[in-house]
Design a protein around this motif. Sequence first.
Motif, PDB file in Angstrom:
ATOM      1  N   SER A 168      11.826  -2.173   0.919  1.00 27.38           N
ATOM      2  CA  SER A 168      11.293  -1.939  -0.429  1.00 27.38           C
ATOM      3  C   SER A 168      10.809  -3.226  -1.086  1.00 27.38           C
ATOM      4  N   ASP A 193      11.408  -0.554  -8.094  1.00 20.96           N
ATOM      5  CA  ASP A 193      10.828  -0.299  -6.770  1.00 20.96           C
ATOM      6  C   ASP A 193       9.353   0.086  -6.936  1.00 20.96           C
ATOM      7  N   THR A 242       7.134  -0.154  -4.252  1.00 22.83           N
ATOM      8  CA  THR A 242       6.603  -0.130  -2.884  1.00 22.83           C
ATOM      9  C   THR A 242       5.324   0.710  -2.790  1.00 22.83           C
ATOM     10  N   SER A 243       5.377   1.965  -3.289  1.00 24.07           N
ATOM     11  CA  SER A 243       4.172   2.790  -3.121  1.00 24.07           C
ATOM     12  C   SER A 243       3.077   2.360  -4.091  1.00 24.07           C
ATOM     13  N   LYS A 244       3.458   1.846  -5.262  1.00 25.48           N
ATOM     14  CA  LYS A 244       2.432   1.411  -6.237  1.00 25.48           C
ATOM     15  C   LYS A 244       1.619   0.230  -5.715  1.00 25.48           C
ATOM     16  N   ARG A 293       0.979  -0.387  -2.596  1.00 27.30           N
ATOM     17  CA  ARG A 293       0.322  -0.063  -1.319  1.00 27.30           C
ATOM     18  C   ARG A 293      -1.031   0.634  -1.514  1.00 27.30           C
ATOM     19  N   THR A 294      -1.495   0.777  -2.748  1.00 26.38           N
ATOM     20  CA  THR A 294      -2.755   1.502  -2.962  1.00 26.38           C
ATOM     21  C   THR A 294      -3.960   0.623  -2.624  1.00 26.38           C
ATOM     22  N   LEU A 353      -3.083   8.103   5.340  1.00 19.89           N
ATOM     23  CA  LEU A 353      -3.019   8.725   4.017  1.00 19.89           C
ATOM     24  C   LEU A 353      -2.816  10.228   4.140  1.00 19.89           C
ATOM     25  N   GLN A 409       0.562  11.174   4.620  1.00 23.75           N
ATOM     26  CA  GLN A 409       1.354  11.051   3.382  1.00 23.75           C
ATOM     27  C   GLN A 409       0.948  12.142   2.390  1.00 23.75           C
TER      28      GLN A 409
END
Length: 224
Positions: A76, A83, A85-87, A89-90, A159, A162
């Motif tokens: 993470s 956290d 992590t996904s924010k 990775r855009t 993507l 996901q």
Amino acid sequence: MTQLTVPVITIDGPSGVGKGTLAQYLTGKTHFHLLDSGAIYRALAFGAVKNRLALDDVSGLVTLAESLPVEFVATSILYEGEDVTSKVRTEEVAGVASTVAVISEVRAALMARQKAFAVLPGLVADGRDMGTVVFQSADLKLYLTASAEIRAERRVNQLKNQGVSANIHKITRDIKERDERDLNRQTAPLKPADDAIIVDTSYLNIEDVCKKIDSLLWDRGLIK
Ligand code: DC
């Protein structure tokens, strides 16, 4: 007192070429630490947007880079303890990261932070300038390459897995734009180090790439 030297493996190359997957494989094999330097640039980009910094505000970006509130905990990425992590990775954050990464003062401000990852038993460092600038005396330097179209296709599939739909044309355009910036910047442009081993992953799956690299690990004494 003699200092123990820390073995370092560098993996450089453009976006979506498989560096992250190979880095994971190599850390599993060697039990070395991992530096995902792109995540540091992405965290800086995230922080810049969050703090509404202009992307040409060199002193603001340097101040942020010098005390970037990012931490890596297992897989993470935490920013100010949250956290993200996904924010980070855009594609949008990647674009901002590539824009601020052009600024040489910003790169210099992130240098010590990256070098600090080199501790025993060793380091696998993934990025754009790991072998050419940050860890010039690395024991093994790998440079991965693949066409922009193939990398875009992989990104779209990733993507899709996901549950995110993506437009292949836009992703290809974004990747090419980012390549252009990373390849042509004045400081630390993306290029293989003179002593790097170049692996074209266009028509290889990751298992083939890993197999190819296994023998190098033995040869260089990086695994026993
Ligand atoms: O590896 P990545 O896609 O997460 O990196 C995002 C951007 O950060 C990349 O387009 C350029 C920049 N970057 C860099 O300039 N130097 C590095 N060592 C790593 C990343």
